[in-house]
Design a protein around this motif. Sequence first.
Motif, PDB file in Angstrom:
ATOM      1  N   THR A  52       0.818  -1.166  -0.076  1.00  0.00           N
ATOM      2  CA  THR A  52      -0.016  -0.115   0.277  1.00  0.00           C
ATOM      3  C   THR A  52       0.925   1.396   0.028  1.00  0.00           C
ATOM      4  OG1 THR A  52      -0.023   0.189   2.553  1.00  0.00           O
ATOM      5  CG2 THR A  52      -1.651  -1.253   1.477  1.00  0.00           C
ATOM      6  N   THR A  53       0.302   2.334  -0.124  1.00  0.00           N
ATOM      7  CA  THR A  53       0.926   3.783  -0.154  1.00  0.00           C
ATOM      8  C   THR A  53       1.624   4.054   1.201  1.00  0.00           C
ATOM      9  OG1 THR A  53      -0.824   4.681  -1.386  1.00  0.00           O
ATOM     10  CG2 THR A  53       0.581   6.216  -0.250  1.00  0.00           C
ATOM     11  N   GLY A  54       1.218   3.439   2.253  1.00  0.00           N
ATOM     12  CA  GLY A  54       1.609   3.787   3.531  1.00  0.00           C
ATOM     13  C   GLY A  54       2.709   2.435   4.025  1.00  0.00           C
ATOM     14  N   GLY A  55       3.013   1.532   2.844  1.00  0.00           N
ATOM     15  CA  GLY A  55       3.910   0.330   3.241  1.00  0.00           C
ATOM     16  C   GLY A  55       3.453  -0.903   3.690  1.00  0.00           C
ATOM     17  N   SER A  56       2.153  -1.048   3.795  1.00  0.00           N
ATOM     18  CA  SER A  56       1.816  -2.605   4.181  1.00  0.00           C
ATOM     19  C   SER A  56       1.794  -3.290   3.198  1.00  0.00           C
ATOM     20  CB  SER A  56       0.261  -2.340   4.807  1.00  0.00           C
ATOM     21  OG  SER A  56       0.377  -1.630   5.873  1.00  0.00           O
TER      22      SER A  56
END
Length: 121
Positions: A52-56
């Motif tokens: 994801t954009t957040g790094g997940s």
Amino acid sequence: QVQLVESGGGLVQAGGSLRLSCAASGSILSINVMGWYRQAPGKQRELVATITTGGSSNYADSVKGRFTVSRDNAKNTVYLQMNSLKPEDTAVYYCSADIRSGGSYATYRYWGRGTQVTVSS
């Protein structure tokens, strides 16, 4: 127009490593999930990893502990570091990105053309 371009595939011996890159370009407003899929001859396309954009991140069980997905949001680029490669990893690898492009309120999934990864035993 949005484009995804993969690079980094090739031929490697079992136990070796490769790093794939995929850059998105064009009229991009935002990118949500980016990921990698693969398709071996005679088989369906399958998920390898997403981020994801957040790094997940999320991985297929078959690659956990060997592959690492990462992304550079500033460059609209996703990477796949593949270590301890096995012959069964041989496939065409495709990147994907869920992109909201200029002029649209909708998000669409875009695909790259694929890059061949061949692992010899």
